[in-house]
Each structure stands twice: as C-alpha cells, then as structure tokens.
Design a protein around this motif. Structure first.
Motif, PDB file in Angstrom:
ATOM      1  N   GLY A   1       2.977   9.171   0.412  1.00 19.76           N
ATOM      2  CA  GLY A   1       3.948   8.103   0.556  1.00 19.76           C
ATOM      3  C   GLY A   1       4.588   7.726  -0.766  1.00 19.76           C
ATOM      4  N   ILE A   2       5.565   6.830  -0.696  1.00 22.51           N
ATOM      5  CA  ILE A   2       6.238   6.293  -1.870  1.00 22.51           C
ATOM      6  C   ILE A   2       6.394   4.787  -1.672  1.00 22.51           C
ATOM      7  CG2 ILE A   2       7.512   8.426  -2.396  1.00 22.51           C
ATOM      8  CD1 ILE A   2       9.982   7.119  -1.137  1.00 22.51           C
ATOM      9  N   GLY A   3       6.700   4.085  -2.736  1.00 22.27           N
ATOM     10  CA  GLY A   3       6.962   2.662  -2.642  1.00 22.27           C
ATOM     11  C   GLY A   3       8.325   2.321  -3.211  1.00 22.27           C
ATOM     12  N   CYS A   4       9.010   1.384  -2.581  1.00 19.31           N
ATOM     13  CA  CYS A   4      10.329   0.982  -3.072  1.00 19.31           C
ATOM     14  C   CYS A   4      10.629  -0.445  -2.615  1.00 19.31           C
ATOM     15  CB  CYS A   4      11.406   1.941  -2.552  1.00 19.31           C
ATOM     16  SG  CYS A   4      13.060   1.557  -3.158  1.00 19.31           S
TER      17      CYS A   4
ATOM     18  N   HIS B   1      -3.421  12.918   5.125  1.00 20.19           N
ATOM     19  CA  HIS B   1      -3.471  13.633   3.852  1.00 20.19           C
ATOM     20  C   HIS B   1      -3.547  15.143   4.032  1.00 20.19           C
ATOM     21  CE1 HIS B   1      -7.753  14.490   4.364  1.00 20.19           C
ATOM     22  NE2 HIS B   1      -7.876  13.227   4.783  1.00 20.19           N
ATOM     23  N   THR B   2      -3.633  15.619   5.279  1.00 24.65           N
ATOM     24  CA  THR B   2      -3.709  17.055   5.512  1.00 24.65           C
ATOM     25  C   THR B   2      -2.337  17.689   5.320  1.00 24.65           C
ATOM     26  OG1 THR B   2      -3.352  16.684   7.876  1.00 24.65           O
ATOM     27  CG2 THR B   2      -5.632  16.830   7.119  1.00 24.65           C
ATOM     28  N   ALA B   3      -2.323  18.971   4.982  1.00 23.69           N
ATOM     29  CA  ALA B   3      -1.058  19.684   4.790  1.00 23.69           C
ATOM     30  C   ALA B   3      -0.284  19.702   6.102  1.00 23.69           C
ATOM     31  CB  ALA B   3      -1.322  21.109   4.318  1.00 23.69           C
TER      32      ALA B   3
ATOM     33  N   ALA C   1       0.852  -1.194   0.000  1.00 25.17           N
ATOM     34  CA  ALA C   1       0.000   0.000   0.000  1.00 25.17           C
ATOM     35  C   ALA C   1       0.881   1.235   0.000  1.00 25.17           C
ATOM     36  CB  ALA C   1      -0.909  -0.002   1.230  1.00 25.17           C
ATOM     37  N   ILE C   2       0.485   2.212  -0.801  1.00 27.03           N
ATOM     38  CA  ILE C   2       1.167   3.507  -0.807  1.00 27.03           C
ATOM     39  C   ILE C   2       0.225   4.516  -0.172  1.00 27.03           C
ATOM     40  CG2 ILE C   2       2.213   5.320  -2.208  1.00 27.03           C
ATOM     41  CD1 ILE C   2       2.940   3.247  -4.260  1.00 27.03           C
ATOM     42  N   PRO C   3       0.531   5.011   1.018  1.00 23.01           N
ATOM     43  CA  PRO C   3      -0.368   5.927   1.732  1.00 23.01           C
ATOM     44  C   PRO C   3      -0.288   7.351   1.165  1.00 23.01           C
ATOM     45  CG  PRO C   3       1.637   5.618   2.977  1.00 23.01           C
ATOM     46  CD  PRO C   3       1.746   4.717   1.779  1.00 23.01           C
TER      47      PRO C   3
END
Length: 355
Positions: free
Chosen positions: A42-45, A76-78, A37-39
């Motif tokens: 977020g990033i995936g690697c 997801h908020t700033a 899952a990529i929140p």
C-alpha cells in the motif's frame, strides 16, 4: 500510527486520498497529527487545505477512491497475474512485392533466443529465481512456422516519417519527446536518410498502418536478420568491422551506409545503428513491455546495470518496459515494417548473399 505531523492552521479540512475518507486529526499544540495504516503493497497520501480552495471536484474524487479502496486486495502474497501477448492485427496480403521491401519465403524454423537475466523478469510475470544481479544469459528455443512475407529493406527514415506526417496529419495524444531531434517540424539537415527515432511503439504502429503494413513480430525480425541458417550476425558468425554502425560516428548513420552488413535477404541495419520496435507487446494488467531487437550505435560503459548496448547478435532480445510516451521515446530506437504476401509465386527470388 502517526504518519505525518503538520502545522495546524484554522479552517482546514484533511483527507486520506488512498482510503477516500475525510480525516479528523488529533491536534497537539500548534501541530496536527495525521494517523493511519499503510497495508502490504500500500501507499499513504493526505491532502489538506482551506475549505474554500479544495475545488469542486474533490469530493467526487474522494468517493471514487473510497469505492476503489473497498475492493482492493492488500494481501502480502504475490499477485496471481498472467502475462498475455497482445494479438497482432493482420494486414491485407499483397499480391506483389511492395517497392522497397525484401521477400522472405515461407519456412518452419527453430529459433534460438538469448536474453540477459535482469530483475524485471522475462516473457512472463514470474519473478526470476536465483541471483538476478549476475546478469547471466538465458536462452529460449521456439519453433515457428513463417508464411511468406516481406520486410522493409531499410529502417524507416526521417524523410519517410515526414511524408507520413504530412499526409496523415498524425499527432500523438502525448507529445512529450516526440521527434525531439527535429527542428520546426523537420528533421535536421543532412539526416533525412537516417532512421527516425524519438518515436514510441504507438507512433511506429501509426506509420505502419498508414503505409498498409505492420510492425514485425520479434520472430519475423529474427528470421529476416539471420536467415534460415540461423547465423549469429546478418553477415556470418563473427562481428566484423565495417559491417554496421558500431558507434564510431557517435550517432545514427544513413540507412544504406553499410551494404556489407546486409542480412541474407538483403535487409540493411539488422545489427547496430538503432534498436528496433517489434510487434511483441505483452501485459499482465499491471506491467506492459515489448521486445526490441538489433542493438544500437550507443553503448553505456562502466557498469553491468546498464542495458546491453552497441550492435547485438541477431538472436539477442531486450525486454523494454513500457511506461508512457515521454520515456518510451528514445534517440536509440527506430523501426521497420513488414507486409503480408499472398501465396508464393513460381520463381520467387532467392536470399541475397552477404557481400
């Protein structure tokens, strides 16, 4: 869901480098299906390889990533960040005006500052509102009390920077693009009295510290460029030919090539030739930037997306995002220094009128 489908070689291990976990993927025929899952934000690697070739330090890295991931905030908020100005490190006041510098008397002035509206925002970390792609001007007013100080008459030259290197043996930690225009450790023949470029903010600070000076704040720079009367250009209200390096030669010019363009205090090249670093670094813990002033000989043409180029008015400020030295060093940015002066003497020199 499934993020990657890769070949299924034998005797391989798989790791999620963001979450810091070993992954045991699903094998379908000759393929491995890597899921995750990529929140938000977020990033995936993933990393996979033969067990005997992954390196002894991999598991230490994976454990560090797991600890980092455990305390990460993926809402997801700033993010609630605050931009702070890096404090200016003062220098010892000089009892007399150093050679090659011009005196600026103490004054309290209201400065008008103009910046181009762009998507990277302004002095703070709050994203700009409205249509940032119209690139309109935004104006600030700031009242500043200036003590007496001195400003370099000229930009620091290649020759002067060479003297610094010889005496200090300074070498930057990251050398990419450092003095890229030099050859075998020397400036090109004929450019000794041109402004030094391809130096980043820390390179400029190192020179200033060696010289017993510091970089000017952007407010000090503006005062030196436009004088107490707040003129638009160092010489007056209108752009005039022959007052500055506006790009006709296609490169930098000697630092005293335009005596008719001096500021009210006698400083050269406060408009055009090269942009100038100022001691105005700000950071919100994630983004760093500083303000550059003065404009340069080069102006990219054809699109409003390009940074404002060419000579710029004395009150114009550009936000320069600091990433790493290999990108921060540019052929269009140089610098000059200031020195703090002790209390005013009787008979202090008056501002120099533009010729």
């Amino acid at each position: 869901g499934t993020l990657l489908q890769v070949p299924a070689p034998s005797q391989h291990r798989y790791f999620d480098l963001v979450a810091g976990t070993e992954v045991h993927p699903t094998i379908e025929g000759e393929s491995v299906m890597l899921s995750g899952a990529i929140p938000p934000r977020g990033i995936g690697c993933f990393l996979f390889g033969p067990t005997d070739s992954l390196g002894n330090g991999l598991m230490r890295f994976v454990r560090r990533q797991a600890a980092l991931h455990a305390r990460s905030d993926f809402t997801h908020t700033a993010p609630g960040v605050t931009t702070r100005l890096v404090p200016v490190r003062p220098t010892l006041p000089c009892s007399r005006l150093p050679a090659g510098m011009m005196e600026l008397p103490a004054a309290t002035l209201e400065l008008n500052i103009e910046m181009r509206v762009r998507e990277c925002g302004f002095y703070d970390s709050t994203p700009p509102s409205g249509d940032v792609y119209n690139f309109q001007m935004r104006r600030f007013r700031r009242t500043v009390a200036f003590p007496r100080f001195a400003m370099d008459e000229t930009l620091v030259t290649n020759a002067q920077f060479g003297e610094f290197l010889k005496a200090s043996r300074y070498r930057p930690r990251h050398g990419e693009k450092f003095l890229k225009h030099w050859t075998r450790g020397r400036p090109p023949a004929g450019l000794e009295d041109h402004p030094v470029v391809n130096v980043d903010l820390d390179d400029a600070r190192a020179y200033a510290d060696w010289a017993g000076k510091r970089l000017p704040t952007e407010e000090e720079w503006q005062y030196a460029a436009q004088g107490a009367d707040g003129r638009h250009y160092p010489w007056g209200e209108q752009m005039e030919p022959g007052r500055c390096n506006a790009g006709k030669t296609g490169g930098t010019t000697p630092v005293k090539a335009f005596p008719r363009g001096r500021s009210p205090f006698g400083c050269y090249d406060m408009c055009g030739n090269v942009w100038q670093w100022t001691e105005s670094e700000r950071s919100d813990g994630r983004t760093r930037f500083c303000i550059i002033r003065g404009g340069a000989f080069y102006a990219a043409k054809g699109s409003g997306w390009y940074v404002d180029g060419g000579p710029r008015p004395a009150n114009f400020a550009t936000k320069f995002l600091l990433t790493w030295p290999g990108l921060d060093r540019c052929s269009t940015i140089g610098f000059r220094c200031v020195a703090e002066l002790s209390a005013a003497r009787a008979g202090s020199p008056k501002p120099v009128e533009s010729l």
